[in-house]
Design an enzyme around this catalytic site. Structure first.
Site, short mmCIF file in Angstrom:
data_model
loop_
_atom_site.label_atom_id
_atom_site.label_comp_id
_atom_site.label_asym_id
_atom_site.label_seq_id
_atom_site.Cartn_x
_atom_site.Cartn_y
_atom_site.Cartn_z
N HIS A 197 -3.62 2.54 -0.56
CA HIS A 197 -4.34 1.77 -0.87
C HIS A 197 -5.79 2.17 -1.27
O HIS A 197 -6.19 1.61 -2.10
CB HIS A 197 -4.64 1.90 0.45
CG HIS A 197 -4.65 0.69 1.49
ND1 HIS A 197 -4.26 0.89 2.98
CD2 HIS A 197 -3.34 -0.06 1.32
CE1 HIS A 197 -2.88 -0.25 3.69
NE2 HIS A 197 -3.14 -0.95 2.33
N ARG A 304 2.61 -9.46 -6.04
CA ARG A 304 3.00 -8.23 -4.87
C ARG A 304 2.63 -9.25 -3.32
O ARG A 304 2.03 -8.63 -3.03
CB ARG A 304 2.50 -6.88 -4.87
CG ARG A 304 3.66 -6.54 -6.21
CD ARG A 304 3.51 -4.75 -6.12
NE ARG A 304 4.09 -3.92 -6.98
CZ ARG A 304 3.14 -3.61 -8.00
NH1 ARG A 304 2.04 -4.11 -8.32
NH2 ARG A 304 4.41 -2.57 -8.58
N ARG A 340 6.82 -12.95 -5.99
CA ARG A 340 7.54 -12.39 -5.17
C ARG A 340 7.96 -11.90 -3.67
O ARG A 340 7.02 -11.74 -2.90
CB ARG A 340 7.61 -10.47 -5.94
CG ARG A 340 8.70 -9.98 -5.58
CD ARG A 340 8.91 -8.43 -5.47
NE ARG A 340 7.72 -7.89 -4.62
CZ ARG A 340 7.17 -6.45 -5.20
NH1 ARG A 340 8.20 -6.32 -5.96
NH2 ARG A 340 6.47 -5.74 -4.41
N GLU A 439 16.20 -3.30 -9.95
CA GLU A 439 15.32 -2.56 -9.66
C GLU A 439 16.17 -1.51 -8.95
O GLU A 439 16.69 -0.05 -8.69
CB GLU A 439 14.51 -2.57 -9.24
CG GLU A 439 14.16 -3.25 -8.09
CD GLU A 439 13.52 -3.63 -7.41
OE1 GLU A 439 11.81 -2.83 -7.39
OE2 GLU A 439 12.64 -4.78 -6.36
N ASN A 462 9.58 0.81 -12.03
CA ASN A 462 9.40 1.92 -10.72
C ASN A 462 10.44 2.39 -9.79
O ASN A 462 10.83 3.32 -10.06
CB ASN A 462 7.91 1.46 -9.50
CG ASN A 462 6.81 1.06 -10.72
OD1 ASN A 462 6.57 1.28 -11.66
ND2 ASN A 462 5.99 -0.13 -10.09
N ASP A 463 10.66 1.18 -9.17
CA ASP A 463 12.24 1.76 -8.91
C ASP A 463 13.49 2.60 -9.43
O ASP A 463 14.24 3.01 -8.18
CB ASP A 463 12.57 0.57 -7.86
CG ASP A 463 11.25 0.15 -6.70
OD1 ASP A 463 11.77 1.55 -5.50
OD2 ASP A 463 10.98 -0.64 -6.03
N ARG A 473 9.27 8.24 -6.14
CA ARG A 473 8.40 8.10 -7.16
C ARG A 473 7.20 8.32 -6.01
O ARG A 473 6.04 8.73 -7.00
CB ARG A 473 8.75 6.33 -7.31
CG ARG A 473 7.92 5.32 -6.05
CD ARG A 473 8.84 3.68 -5.84
NE ARG A 473 7.36 3.09 -6.24
CZ ARG A 473 7.22 1.35 -6.38
NH1 ARG A 473 8.39 0.86 -6.24
NH2 ARG A 473 6.49 0.55 -6.55
N CYS A 510 8.34 -5.51 -14.86
CA CYS A 510 6.93 -5.27 -14.61
C CYS A 510 6.74 -3.98 -13.70
O CYS A 510 5.34 -4.32 -13.14
CB CYS A 510 6.79 -6.93 -13.14
SG CYS A 510 8.38 -6.56 -12.32
C1 PEP Z 1 9.34 -1.89 -10.12
O1 PEP Z 1 9.26 -0.86 -8.56
O2 PEP Z 1 9.16 -1.51 -10.13
C2 PEP Z 1 8.27 -3.06 -8.68
C3 PEP Z 1 7.69 -3.22 -10.43
O3 PEP Z 1 8.27 -3.37 -7.52
P1 PEP Z 1 7.41 -2.46 -7.31
O4 PEP Z 1 6.23 -1.41 -7.24
O5 PEP Z 1 6.34 -3.16 -6.07
O6 PEP Z 1 8.22 -1.46 -5.86
MG MG Z 2 10.42 -2.13 -6.98
#
Ligand code: PEP
Ligand code: MG
Length: 586
Positions: A197, A304, A340, A439, A462-463, A473, A510
């Site tokens: 946060h 998100r 999403r 992902e 990211n995932d 991560r 994304c």
């Molecule tokens: C990701 O996983 O790249 C993504 C955009 O979703 P989040 O970061 O919300 O898991």
């Molecule tokens: Mg993700």
């Protein structure tokens, strides 16, 4: 006075920008909690004292909430609802009262119960859950200081009379909210990841920040000169004259570049040799839509929505969600918004007391797995999104897909929902595009089959990176392994893009890779159709696209996919990016 030698501490870039100034160190040490044994005749008074301190704390939290709602918007303000909720948890309060009835003083009884909750969450190890433990700690400290009548250290943040850089072990959202003061130039913390946060609020406040520095607090003293480099995720303690001069130049250049880049705002993201990509932006809250537009993004590539669900009492209803989605869709129209469905469960849970009991939350009950199991919650959200689709260009995206069955089942729920709305005579866009987050490595490998059921793919790097490289991560200890340009990651991405092209559907990305100019160059070269970045970096990515040749990006991307050395890729990209001349508007 001790003379210090320059020291660089590396962490995680949480909010961009560079700031230099004198440190204010918040030790964040736990306060000493007094232990007293009470006579039976004193117990009622002690319970009364506890209740007054809790009421006072709730009042303070509500005040902060109002202030934050006014300055930063509702979704950030809701964090403080979560804090109030912690103080309204009847079971915990009953436990505290029981301890007092056993003859303990209020401070000791309250601390014993809430520290236990905090510890239980902290030990789960997941970064998101640790944030919730942080919420409990913040509330615990507030009540303890109200019981003892002492001022909280962080309270001082709202009354600063000189510019400072805040250095802390951890900062709660409440502390961060107090930094609205123009006196706080930047902050740096020992713990945390990009998804905390605190990091999210720093980006919204546009305060440079670096987190996950492990032990910066013990290395800095009040008044030390420090530089927080929120672009590279770095803190320089006692910088040398040379470093200071370099950073001074960089601050000036950064300010000029940021301002200059906005001149590209209304121009398309097209390379010198005419390859266009769509450049959109990610949001976590509907209050960020203005920023998306101001930075010239062509819509929202990832909304998100889970932040609508967390830190509140009860679930958001259909009408409340509909109002939010409709406002976003209307504001960005004619550009699209990709909504999403909630990526809840596993690492983001509904309330501080509903944390999952999972060993591996990132591999657990999250995203579409949660949605399919809680069809009621999923359907309410789909109804709200579909109704909003009547007011703009809305697309729907499912998170965390790892099997074909999940997409088929989600589409089945969507179909049922549409039929229901149709019967009720509610308006919606029947042709609304459906996509999935790619992902998981599994989704990449079955992309051909998945493509038959959707209109687009959006790669969640990211995932995908954490699953591909088996590197959490949010864990600063394995951050060195988390390499977006690792050829394994690039091969997964390339495969997804190639399958998308063969199947006739568009492919975007994304994750944070889209916000990194070097990675974005490689993604362009791999043939990505859309990049969705943080709003404030959209101008920088656009400038890059407009100043390079697609043919160069393609050649370098091909080499990066074949090669094994991410460092070499970075060098090739940097060299190539320096070649073109941006097509600056006059
Ligand atoms: C990701 O996983 O790249 C993504 C955009 O979703 P989040 O970061 O919300 O898991
Ligand atoms: Mg993700």
């Amino acid at each position: 006075m001790t003379i210090k030698i320059e020291k660089v501490v590396n962490g995680i870039a949480a909010s961009p920008g560079i700031a230099m100034g004198n440190a204010m160190v918040l030790s964040n040490r736990d306060m000493l909690v007094p232990l007293r044994r009470l006579e039976p005749t004193q117990l009622d008074d002690e319970i009364g004292r506890l209740m007054r301190a809790i009421d006072l704390s709730k009042g303070q939290l509500r005040e902060t909430r109002q202030m934050v709602a006014k300055d930063m918007g509702e979704s950030y303000a809701r964090i403080f609802d979560a804090h109030v909720m912690i103080l309204e948890d009847k079971r915990s309060l009953d436990q505290v009262v029981t301890r007092i009835r056993e003859g303990y003083n209020a401070e000791f009884a309250f601390n014993a119960v809430f520290s236990k909750h905090e510890k239980a969450l902290w030990e789960k190890g997941d970064v998101y859950i640790k944030d919730r433990a942080g919420d409990i700690r913040d509330v615990r400290k507030r009540v303890l200081s109200n019981l003892s009548g002492t001022r909280r250290e962080a309270e001082e943040l709202s009354n600063l009379d000189s510019d400072v850089i805040v250095i802390a072990n951890d900062l709660s959202p409440a502390d961060t909210a107090r930094m609205r003061s123009e006196r706080v130039l930047a902050f740096a913390t020992d713990v945390g990841g990009r998804t905390s946060h605190t990091a999210i609020m720093a980006r919204s406040l546009e305060i440079p920040a670096t987190v996950g520095l492990k032990n910066v607090v013990s290395q800095v003293e009040d008044g030390d000169l420090v530089i927080v480099d929120g672009n590279r995720g770095r803190v320089v303690i006692a910088p040398s004259k040379d470093t200071l001069a370099r950073y001074t130049l960089e601050v000036e250049r950064y300010a000029k570049v940021t301002k200059g880049l906005l001149r590209f705002k209304d121009l398309p993201a097209v390379t010198i040799d005419d390859r266009s990509i769509m450049l959109s932006a990610n949001i976590e809250s509907h209050e960020e839509v203005d920023s998306v537009i101001e930075h010239g993004a062509e819509g929202i590539g990832l909304y998100r929505t889970e932040f609508i669900y967390i830190g509140r009492e009860g679930l958001p209803g259909e009408d409340e969600q509909h109002r939010i989605y409709k406002a976003v869709a209307t504001r960005v129209a004619p550009h699209p918004v990709i909504i999403r469905t909630m990526d809840l469960g596993g690492d983001k849970f509904l309330s501080p007391f509903e944390s999952p009991k999972e060993m591996n939350p990132y591999l657990g009950w999250r995203g579409i797995r949660f949605g399919l199991a809680r069809k009621d919650i999923m359907k309410t959200q789909l109804r709200a999104i579909l109704r909003a689709s009547a007011s703009g260009n809305v697309k729907i995206m499912y998170p965390m897909i790892s099997g074909l069955e999940e997409v088929i089942s989600a589409n089945e729920i969507l179909k049922e929902t549409k039929e229901e709305l149709g019967r009720e005579g509610q308006a919606f866009d029947d042709a609304c595009e459906i996509g999935i987050m790619v992902e998981t490595p599994a989704a990449v490998m079955i992309a051909e089959e998945l493509a038959e059921h959707v209109d687009f793919f959006s790669i969640g790097s990211n995932d995908l990176i954490q699953y591909a490289l088996a590197a959490d991560r949010g864990n600063e200890k394995v951050a060195y392994l988390y390499e977006p340009l690792h050829p394994a990651v690039l091969r997964f991405i390339k495969r997804t893009i190639d399958v998308g092209k063969k199947s006739g559907i568009w492919v975007g990305l994304c994750g944070e890779m889209a916000s990194d100019v070097i990675c974005a160059f490689v993604l362009l070269g791999l043939g990505i159709d859309e990049l969705s970045a943080s709003p404030y970096v959209v101008p920088e990515i656009k400038e890059m696209v407009r100043s390079v040749y697609f043919k160069d990006a393609k050649a370098i991307a091909e080499e990066a996919v074949r090669g094994t050395d991410p460092e070499k890729t970075k060098k090739m990209v940097t060299r190539s990016m320096g070649k073109g001349t941006p097509d600056m508007p006059l």
